[in-house]
Design an enzyme around this catalytic site. Structure first.
Site, PDB file in Angstrom:
ATOM      1  CB  SER A  11      -0.933   0.014   1.219  1.00 24.19           C
ATOM      2  OG  SER A  11      -0.189   0.193   2.409  1.00 24.19           O
ATOM      3  CG  ASP A  12       3.636   4.270   1.966  1.00 29.59           C
ATOM      4  OD1 ASP A  12       3.759   4.957   0.926  1.00 29.59           O
ATOM      5  OD2 ASP A  12       4.052   4.655   3.077  1.00 29.59           O
ATOM      6  CG  LEU A  13       6.917  -0.087  -3.717  1.00 27.69           C
ATOM      7  CD1 LEU A  13       7.497  -1.115  -2.759  1.00 27.69           C
ATOM      8  CD2 LEU A  13       6.654  -0.720  -5.084  1.00 27.69           C
ATOM      9  CG  ASN A  66       8.193   1.303   3.285  1.00 27.21           C
ATOM     10  OD1 ASN A  66       8.681   1.428   4.401  1.00 27.21           O
ATOM     11  ND2 ASN A  66       7.005   1.793   2.968  1.00 27.21           N
TER      12      ASN A  66
END
Length: 239
Positions: free
Chosen positions: A168-170, A174
């Protein structure tokens, strides 16, 4: 893999991997518990504080779940409860557990907790810390990455997408590289398994925007368009 165990204690429910935490107790989710044992080795700041812990020979990351966006100004860390497996911490724990079984490069989940408060809950997760790993932002602020590293990143992202793994938050924070050069992906909050679709291209676009943003934020940021092309070529070739 070792069977996951469930522990219920009052209003809280925990799941844990006994092969990683044989002496597990819900106190593992208390920062005070680790501070009294002088086990906290560091912290990082984002939406909240993430704590780095050394327990015997193990290195872990302790994270509390916080709300973001406008609603986060008024309700900081409470979420609506529907089912245990749909809670933020249990969902992330279970997803990581599956990805480890599938031999994808993610940290192993140690334990997760949900604390019920009527119709709402609060949540925490404990995962393994990848020794010596740095994220792309840390790396690129220091030096340019070689072509084969960008290719490896593209291959790893293709592996995840082939497995239907939605992140959801690449972003550049990360994606990590450890001391051996291996690429890892972390922070699977709100991630899931999906059928192939437009979300895969959107995942990559999110990462591209993240690199652009970091490049604008830091006077020294060793990233250029050729790096992204190397990533994309490897991504497409792997798929």
């Amino acid at each position: 893999m070792t069977a996951i165990r469930i522990l219920k204690n009052g209003g809280q429910t925990c799941c844990f991997d006994p092969s990683l935490a044989p002496d597990f107790t819900p106190d593992y989710f208390s920062v005070d518990y680790w501070q009294h044992r002088h086990a906290i080795t560091g912290q990082s700041h984002g939406r909240g504080i993430t704590w780095f812990i050394q327990h015997q020979t193990a290195h872990w990351v302790l994270r509390h779940y916080w709300r973001g966006g406008l609603i986060g100004r008024y309700v900081q860390d409470q979420f609506c409860f529907t089912r245990l497996n749909l809670t933020r911490s249990f969902a992330e724990f279970n997803l990581l557990h599956k990805l480890v079984e599938d031999e994808l490069p993610v940290p192993r989940p140690v334990a997760a907790r949900v604390v019920r408060q009527g119709l709402f809950y609060k949540a925490d997760i404990l995962i393994e810390r990848i020794p010596g790993a740095e994220d792309l932002v840390q790396l690129l602020k220091r030096d340019a990455l070689p072509r084969d590293t960008w290719q490896q990143i593209g291959q790893v992202l293709a592996q995840f997408h082939q497995a239907g793994v939605y992140h959801s938050d690449l972003n550049a924070h990360n994606i990590l590289r450890d001391t051996s050069g291996k690429i890892w992906v972390i922070d699977f909050d709100k991630g899931n398994i999906r059928r192939p679709g437009r979300w895969q291209a959107k995942n990559l676009a999110r990462l591209y925007r993240s690199l652009q943003k970091e490049s604008a934020l830091h006077p020294l940021f060793h990233w250029q368009s050729d790096d992204w092309q190397n990533l994309l070529v490897a991504y497409q070739a792997y798929r």
